[in-house]
Design an enzyme around this catalytic site. Sequence first.
Site, PDB file in Angstrom:
ATOM      1  N   GLU A 297      -1.180  28.755  26.364  1.00 23.39           N
ATOM      2  CA  GLU A 297      -1.515  29.453  24.900  1.00 23.39           C
ATOM      3  C   GLU A 297      -1.950  28.621  23.982  1.00 23.39           C
ATOM      4  OE1 GLU A 297       1.003  30.166  21.361  1.00 23.39           O
ATOM      5  OE2 GLU A 297       2.225  30.581  23.245  1.00 23.39           O
TER       6      GLU A 297
ATOM      7  N   GLU B  96      -1.816  18.896  23.915  1.00 24.27           N
ATOM      8  CA  GLU B  96      -0.901  20.231  23.515  1.00 24.27           C
ATOM      9  C   GLU B  96       0.238  20.438  24.514  1.00 24.27           C
ATOM     10  OE1 GLU B  96      -1.153  22.384  21.075  1.00 24.27           O
ATOM     11  OE2 GLU B  96      -2.902  21.092  20.527  1.00 24.27           O
TER      12      GLU B  96
END
Length: 975
Positions: free
Chosen positions: A69, A144
């Site tokens: 995401e 991330e």
Amino acid sequence: MKQQIEAMDAYQVIEKRKISDLNSEGYILRHKKTGAAITLLLNDDENKVFYIGFRTPPKDSTGVAHILEHSVLCGSKNFPVKDPFIELAKGSLNTFLNAMTYPDKTVYPVASCNDKDFKNLVHVYLDAVFYPNIYNEEKIFRQEGWHYEMEDVEDELSINGVVYNEMKGAFSSPDDVVEREIMNSLYPDMTYGLESGGDPDFIPELTYEDFLAFHKKYYHPSNSYIYLYGNMDAAKYLSFIDEQYLSHFEELKVDSQIGVQRPFAVPKELVKEYSIMEDDSVLENTYLTYNVSMGTSLDKKLYIAMDVLDYVLCSAPGAPVKQALIDKGIGKDVYSTMENGIYQPYFSVIAKNAEGGQKEEFVTTIQEVLTKAVAEGLDKKALAAAINYFEFRYREADFGSYPKGLMLGLEALDSWLYDEKAPFMHIEANKTYAELKDSIGTGYFEELIKKYILENPHKTIMEVKPVQGLTTRKDKALFEKLQTYKADLSQQEKQEIVDKTKALRAYQEEENTKEALETIPLLTREDMKKEAAGYINEVHSIDGTTILVHDIFTNGISYLNLVFDLRDVPARLFPYVGVLKAVLMMVDTKRFNYNELFNEVNIHTGGIKTVVNTYTNANDFKKYKVTLEIRSKALYEKRDKAMELMKEILLTSQFDDTKRLYEILAETKSRMQAVMTGAGHSVASIRALSYFSPTAAVSEQISGIPQYRLLEELLKEFESRKTELVQNLKDLTAYIFRPENLLVDYTASKESYPGLDQAVSQLKAELYTSKASGESFKPDPVKKNEAFMTAGQVQYVCRAGNFIDKGLPYTGALKVLKVMMGYDYLWNQVRVKGGAYGCMCGFFRNGDGYFVSYRDPNLKKTVDVYEQAAEYIENVKLDERTVTQFIIGAISELDTPMTPATKGIYSLGGYMTGLSMDKVQKERDQLLATTKEELQGLGRYVRAFMEDECLCVVGNGDKIKESEELFMQVEQLFY
């Protein structure tokens, strides 16, 4: 438009109809080539919403769905910048821009009132999910998700990563841990038994190859859910989506079915753990939970009925299950949750601050109360109140700053994800509410209790117990594991980690090319509204009392706000204002016990609540007003009833029931603790500001650490202080609820005004008139530079100060600087490089300024980033495009669409602070006219507030002790 949609070759119309409940045209479409599912809700709402979602059931707890995401928003084929999400955040007029990972789905929503901007947002998001740069740049995954970090071969090996640190923060909150364990316990053999967000213990097991495979499998149009809402040419958007994206794919059979947990043959009992500090007591620190799985989210009536039962059984003050447990001393805070955003919903009763040895009595008590409720029937008035409460919320559809279309779209997924023909099931609810009203007294609700809660074997009884120093031990074990792993590496393998660390740092520091940046579509300054939103104020007076009226169309709802100035509250009583706020509406009144009062409020109104506000004078920052406000919302015909109930609460609340007072204080402390744990950045920032700002110091007294400390003391010394507490509350009401302190604030259409003057006059005649002391509370801000230690795994680091004290006037350009800092310097230094989940800043009209980090693995490193901020601003290279981006982002934050209620509150704020529209417009003009030279010149503002050197940190005890020299005082956040 209807004919255009039906004539489109690329789409098959599955269903089209009027959604009267929402005043919308509804469409269910299927993309012929790929099978993509599309829902349209078309209406006159200018705040347009789009999302694309995917069913993403994880197979483990490595957080692959969550990391993905984040990662797909780090550049794509047509928008090859490193962070298109940030480019949009700082340079679009979005009213919502984010992405969310759920247990079984991932959703990418955007919203905007500007058509050109909206199309840009849709384009960038579609490109991100279908053509992300993750296949070309492995560093995105490491940034991330997670990566080994070592600057030199002699350094200690560590793990860093944005999601890794975010989830360390999430796993630091006991309430979040309990919620997670409840769902996992009920669904151990399927996706809901896993952690879709990622368990920090398992995140480092995720490989880059598995990460890419997850995207390849699930991020395909055939597995997608596309939603459009609002006033738009839907055919134009559908053509764009097909031609630019969907038509480039072939249909694919994607195995993303959520599956079903086989019901248990017998209930299960489990014991789990959470961490507390070494010095914390394990006594009265256990969570006991009673959890049941209930049908599916495709049962339309059950979907709302269980919310009703949640209210009646446990959520309302004095509800039977809640009260029985409290009366037996099983938990200081008893609450229930109903999770219906997944395919197999569940209901839980939770006793917080209980003892492990109370588990059997906890279960027995719940079952005895429920058995009695089934046999004797539920309170019909409580059922009616609950149904009215939820129906009022549904009809009002006021989601604050969140776009209505977004919240409807997310609720649509509660059915749509599991039945492609049923997106409207739960957002079309008027008939369901009518059915539920007719079901009162028929045995329907009692049968639900019997079937799903009492006799249901798909049940878990779980004890979540505290363990002293668990975080420290886990951190030590991880450290030793990493150093052992490092010791087994060859010199070459160690060097590879160092090289990768440096390569990632170089990638993060590498600036986007001008060409790449220009691929991101950008509005111009001319696209932005020049005029500031005006106040809607009419000032009336009744016998010297001001009535501030906001003539706004509210669809038949009146918003009535009784505003009481706290100027007469003496210093000795002022700390108890927060306690009074918590107690009002939670104790008996002259005519009702507290349970009856709560039901009475919800039968006749959309809710009554109390708030405390501080209004700083816009023309003299040393002056301010503190108010206690009691707010109601009700249909026009029920406004006088709302006023009657407000008067009942203000003037007849009974404070002598000390058993009840103890229950309220214990519950308030527990819930405050949960908020402070999850929002450490708010705790740190208001505390740091309170070192020099009188208004912040006032807010701290009422809702910050001093208020929490007061609750701790009152509970610890309750027997010796209860008489004093009762008297203080009585004295406070007499000081506050007086005619001379009252201002009435009213938001509604003019046709509802008749009778308001008379109702106000009647209220005034009954208010207190005893002599006031005149000894008003005056805060004395003192710099303390504190650190508050928790058992959490991350930090919240704040630096604050004031620039107006140094002779620098406020300017609207500071709103542009806020965007620049939040989405450029702080974002890159604290989040991207530092690994924190978030970073914020603020520059206020009274000169107060701050920087704060959120779920931050660092402490001193983040302080160093703040120290270098002014130099960065003064030397940053900016071009016209970049400055325009920051300006657009600032306007976007200013121009969030307002509901009728928020328009009224906005107008009240202008009146109370004396902030003229001329000044508001001047600041907006300054914002729109900001130049790169002016932005660079604002470095002196940061330098000025940083000179105050006010520092507050909330976070991991071991991390704080490593930097103890930074603080004047170190203590535990909770005792």
